[in-house]
Write a protein that holds these residues in place. Structure first.
Motif, PDB file in Angstrom:
ATOM      1  N   PRO A  58     -33.929   8.964   0.962  1.00  0.00           N
ATOM      2  CA  PRO A  58     -35.123   8.216   1.384  1.00  0.00           C
ATOM      3  C   PRO A  58     -34.737   6.870   1.995  1.00  0.00           C
ATOM      4  CG  PRO A  58     -35.417   9.156  -0.809  1.00  0.00           C
ATOM      5  CD  PRO A  58     -33.982   9.365  -0.455  1.00  0.00           C
ATOM      6  N   ASP A  59     -35.596   6.353   2.900  1.00  0.00           N
ATOM      7  CA  ASP A  59     -35.351   5.076   3.577  1.00  0.00           C
ATOM      8  C   ASP A  59     -34.017   5.077   4.309  1.00  0.00           C
ATOM      9  OD1 ASP A  59     -37.769   3.957   2.579  1.00  0.00           O
ATOM     10  OD2 ASP A  59     -36.760   3.496   0.689  1.00  0.00           O
ATOM     11  N   ALA A  60     -33.737   6.179   5.006  1.00  0.00           N
ATOM     12  CA  ALA A  60     -32.443   6.344   5.670  1.00  0.00           C
ATOM     13  C   ALA A  60     -32.213   5.304   6.760  1.00  0.00           C
ATOM     14  CB  ALA A  60     -32.346   7.748   6.262  1.00  0.00           C
ATOM     15  N   LYS A  61     -33.261   4.903   7.458  1.00  0.00           N
ATOM     16  CA  LYS A  61     -33.084   3.927   8.536  1.00  0.00           C
ATOM     17  C   LYS A  61     -32.632   2.579   7.994  1.00  0.00           C
ATOM     18  CE  LYS A  61     -35.344   2.229  12.721  1.00  0.00           C
ATOM     19  NZ  LYS A  61     -36.581   2.296  13.567  1.00  0.00           N
ATOM     20  N   ALA A  62     -33.236   2.143   6.898  1.00  0.00           N
ATOM     21  CA  ALA A  62     -32.845   0.880   6.284  1.00  0.00           C
ATOM     22  C   ALA A  62     -31.427   0.962   5.729  1.00  0.00           C
ATOM     23  CB  ALA A  62     -33.822   0.508   5.173  1.00  0.00           C
ATOM     24  N   GLU A  63     -31.073   2.113   5.168  1.00  0.00           N
ATOM     25  CA  GLU A  63     -29.718   2.299   4.643  1.00  0.00           C
ATOM     26  C   GLU A  63     -28.684   2.243   5.764  1.00  0.00           C
ATOM     27  OE1 GLU A  63     -28.494   2.632   1.530  1.00  0.00           O
ATOM     28  OE2 GLU A  63     -30.497   2.149   0.787  1.00  0.00           O
ATOM     29  N   LEU A  64     -29.048   2.786   6.934  1.00  0.00           N
ATOM     30  CA  LEU A  64     -28.137   2.748   8.075  1.00  0.00           C
ATOM     31  C   LEU A  64     -27.869   1.316   8.511  1.00  0.00           C
ATOM     32  CD1 LEU A  64     -26.545   4.099  10.379  1.00  0.00           C
ATOM     33  CD2 LEU A  64     -28.693   4.168  11.673  1.00  0.00           C
ATOM     34  N   GLU A  65     -28.917   0.530   8.670  1.00  0.00           N
ATOM     35  CA  GLU A  65     -28.756  -0.854   9.120  1.00  0.00           C
ATOM     36  C   GLU A  65     -27.905  -1.658   8.136  1.00  0.00           C
ATOM     37  OE1 GLU A  65     -29.456  -2.232  11.987  1.00  0.00           O
ATOM     38  OE2 GLU A  65     -30.104  -0.236  12.634  1.00  0.00           O
ATOM     39  N   LYS A  66     -28.106  -1.422   6.851  1.00  0.00           N
ATOM     40  CA  LYS A  66     -27.320  -2.122   5.840  1.00  0.00           C
ATOM     41  C   LYS A  66     -25.849  -1.725   5.930  1.00  0.00           C
ATOM     42  CE  LYS A  66     -28.093  -1.068   1.518  1.00  0.00           C
ATOM     43  NZ  LYS A  66     -28.765  -1.009   0.189  1.00  0.00           N
ATOM     44  N   TYR A  67     -25.581  -0.444   6.142  1.00  0.00           N
ATOM     45  CA  TYR A  67     -24.205   0.039   6.245  1.00  0.00           C
ATOM     46  C   TYR A  67     -23.526  -0.504   7.502  1.00  0.00           C
ATOM     47  CZ  TYR A  67     -20.330   3.355   6.671  1.00  0.00           C
ATOM     48  OH  TYR A  67     -19.087   3.919   6.798  1.00  0.00           O
ATOM     49  N   LEU A  68     -24.219  -0.478   8.638  1.00  0.00           N
ATOM     50  CA  LEU A  68     -23.622  -0.943   9.891  1.00  0.00           C
ATOM     51  C   LEU A  68     -23.386  -2.449   9.881  1.00  0.00           C
ATOM     52  CD1 LEU A  68     -25.607   1.131  12.548  1.00  0.00           C
ATOM     53  CD2 LEU A  68     -23.387   1.631  11.534  1.00  0.00           C
ATOM     54  N   ALA A  69     -24.236  -3.183   9.181  1.00  0.00           N
ATOM     55  CA  ALA A  69     -24.085  -4.640   9.109  1.00  0.00           C
ATOM     56  C   ALA A  69     -22.776  -5.040   8.443  1.00  0.00           C
ATOM     57  CB  ALA A  69     -25.262  -5.255   8.362  1.00  0.00           C
ATOM     58  N   GLY A  70     -22.250  -4.194   7.579  1.00  0.00           N
ATOM     59  CA  GLY A  70     -21.022  -4.521   6.873  1.00  0.00           C
ATOM     60  C   GLY A  70     -19.812  -3.725   7.323  1.00  0.00           C
ATOM     61  N   ASN A  71     -19.935  -2.992   8.444  1.00  0.00           N
ATOM     62  CA  ASN A  71     -18.835  -2.140   8.899  1.00  0.00           C
ATOM     63  C   ASN A  71     -18.777  -2.171  10.427  1.00  0.00           C
ATOM     64  OD1 ASN A  71     -17.174   0.116   9.611  1.00  0.00           O
ATOM     65  ND2 ASN A  71     -17.529   0.985   7.578  1.00  0.00           N
ATOM     66  N   ASP A  72     -17.898  -2.997  10.980  1.00  0.00           N
ATOM     67  CA  ASP A  72     -17.821  -3.180  12.438  1.00  0.00           C
ATOM     68  C   ASP A  72     -17.389  -1.907  13.159  1.00  0.00           C
ATOM     69  OD1 ASP A  72     -18.602  -5.799  12.185  1.00  0.00           O
ATOM     70  OD2 ASP A  72     -16.559  -6.608  12.205  1.00  0.00           O
ATOM     71  N   GLU A  73     -16.447  -1.163  12.574  1.00  0.00           N
ATOM     72  CA  GLU A  73     -15.989   0.068  13.224  1.00  0.00           C
ATOM     73  C   GLU A  73     -17.109   1.098  13.290  1.00  0.00           C
ATOM     74  OE1 GLU A  73     -12.486   3.479  12.915  1.00  0.00           O
ATOM     75  OE2 GLU A  73     -12.563   1.824  11.474  1.00  0.00           O
ATOM     76  N   ALA A  74     -17.874   1.208  12.202  1.00  0.00           N
ATOM     77  CA  ALA A  74     -19.006   2.132  12.195  1.00  0.00           C
ATOM     78  C   ALA A  74     -20.059   1.704  13.211  1.00  0.00           C
ATOM     79  CB  ALA A  74     -19.620   2.195  10.798  1.00  0.00           C
ATOM     80  N   ARG A  75     -20.258   0.401  13.381  1.00  0.00           N
ATOM     81  CA  ARG A  75     -21.213  -0.100  14.377  1.00  0.00           C
ATOM     82  C   ARG A  75     -20.792   0.312  15.783  1.00  0.00           C
ATOM     83  NH1 ARG A  75     -26.255  -1.375  15.098  1.00  0.00           N
ATOM     84  NH2 ARG A  75     -26.263  -2.717  13.250  1.00  0.00           N
ATOM     85  N   ARG A  76     -19.502   0.188  16.105  1.00  0.00           N
ATOM     86  CA  ARG A  76     -19.029   0.595  17.432  1.00  0.00           C
ATOM     87  C   ARG A  76     -19.199   2.095  17.624  1.00  0.00           C
ATOM     88  NH1 ARG A  76     -14.948  -3.167  16.119  1.00  0.00           N
ATOM     89  NH2 ARG A  76     -13.525  -1.486  15.480  1.00  0.00           N
ATOM     90  N   GLU A  77     -18.916   2.867  16.570  1.00  0.00           N
ATOM     91  CA  GLU A  77     -19.082   4.323  16.654  1.00  0.00           C
ATOM     92  C   GLU A  77     -20.551   4.682  16.885  1.00  0.00           C
ATOM     93  OE1 GLU A  77     -18.287   8.350  13.947  1.00  0.00           O
ATOM     94  OE2 GLU A  77     -17.823   6.355  13.150  1.00  0.00           O
ATOM     95  N   TRP A  78     -21.439   4.033  16.153  1.00  0.00           N
ATOM     96  CA  TRP A  78     -22.869   4.315  16.304  1.00  0.00           C
ATOM     97  C   TRP A  78     -23.371   3.935  17.695  1.00  0.00           C
ATOM     98  CZ3 TRP A  78     -26.530   6.997  13.916  1.00  0.00           C
ATOM     99  CH2 TRP A  78     -27.853   6.758  14.277  1.00  0.00           C
ATOM    100  N   ASP A  79     -22.946   2.785  18.209  1.00  0.00           N
ATOM    101  CA  ASP A  79     -23.387   2.330  19.527  1.00  0.00           C
ATOM    102  C   ASP A  79     -22.953   3.287  20.634  1.00  0.00           C
ATOM    103  OD1 ASP A  79     -24.585   0.127  18.420  1.00  0.00           O
ATOM    104  OD2 ASP A  79     -22.956  -1.268  18.894  1.00  0.00           O
ATOM    105  N   ALA A  80     -21.781   3.899  20.473  1.00  0.00           N
ATOM    106  CA  ALA A  80     -21.270   4.810  21.500  1.00  0.00           C
ATOM    107  C   ALA A  80     -21.846   6.215  21.383  1.00  0.00           C
ATOM    108  CB  ALA A  80     -19.742   4.874  21.424  1.00  0.00           C
TER     109      ALA A  80
END
Length: 226
Positions: A90-112
């Motif tokens: 549940p609340d997967a979108k909020a969980e995603l933002e929290k995870y990406l905020a603390g993981n730069d490599e995951a943020r680059r992967e998600w953006d691409a």
């Protein structure tokens, strides 16, 4: 044009520049495009309904509501509600933002890629459903109502429109499966989907759809989904 098949890609940033794709309205197979494709969609959906019921029971046993809806962009840019089997917490979108905020490599992967190879939001049953691509099965309802087709471009979210460089997508119904879905989907960027869509729009026929549906069975059996 030909669709490029990529080897494993780890350099996310080199794919961030969207490649512009031109599209020309095709003239072949008009009868199949206008009537035959829709008839086959409805027939095969009716045949697959028992599988939807079986998978929904499996998710309920995991303690979750089996279905959820998300907005997607349809033919002509119209927004519709897409049905999926629940594979995330549940609340997967909020969980995603929290995870990406603390993981730069995951943020680059998600953006691409607009997806993560190791997504912490996915449940145990969800991993199986995604690996086998069976979480897409409720979209058969979208096929039945005419929002989607069995074969076509991968449905995209409204907020992804600016990331998509092509035009062919908007001339087609999004598909439960398609060229991108049976290709190197885990290695290609979101923007590169436009190449697959342009090629499919140019070459669509009953024979091509049949080949892609058969190829989808292999994808499900190999469990290449994420």
């Amino acid at each position: 044009m030909s669709v490029r098949i990529h080897d494993g890609v780890t350099d996310y940033e080199k794919h961030n520049v969207a490649k512009r794709v031109t599209w020309v309205a095709p003239r072949r197979h008009r009868f199949y495009r206008s009537l035959g494709k829709r008839f086959i969609d409805i027939f095969l959906v009716i045949m697959a309904l028992p599988l939807v019921l079986m998978l929904s029971v499996l998710i309920m046993m995991d303690g979750h509501s089996p279905f959820y809806r998300q907005e997607r962009v349809g033919r002509g840019g119209r927004i519709f509600k897409l049905w999926k089997l629940r594979t995330m917490v549940p609340d997967a979108k909020a969980e995603l933002e929290k995870y990406l905020a603390g993981n730069d490599e995951a943020r680059r992967e998600w953006d691409a890629y607009q997806k993560l190879a190791r997504d912490p939001r996915i449940t145990k049953v969800g991993h199986f459903l995604r690996k086998s691509s069976l979480d897409e099965i409720p979209q058969l309802w979208n096929v039945l109502t005419g929002d989607m087709s069995l074969v076509g471009p991968r449905p995209m979210m409204p907020e992804q429109r600016d990331l998509y460089p092509g035009r062919a997508y908007y001339a087609l119904r999004p598909g439960l499966t398609g060229m991108w879905q049976v290709s190197d989907r885990n290695a290609s960027t979101f923007a590169e989907r436009a190449e697959f869509d342009t090629t499919y729009e140019r070459d669509v026929s009953m024979g091509l759809d049949a080949k892609l549906i058969v190829a989808t069975v292999g994808v499900v059996l190999r469990g290449t989904g994420q």
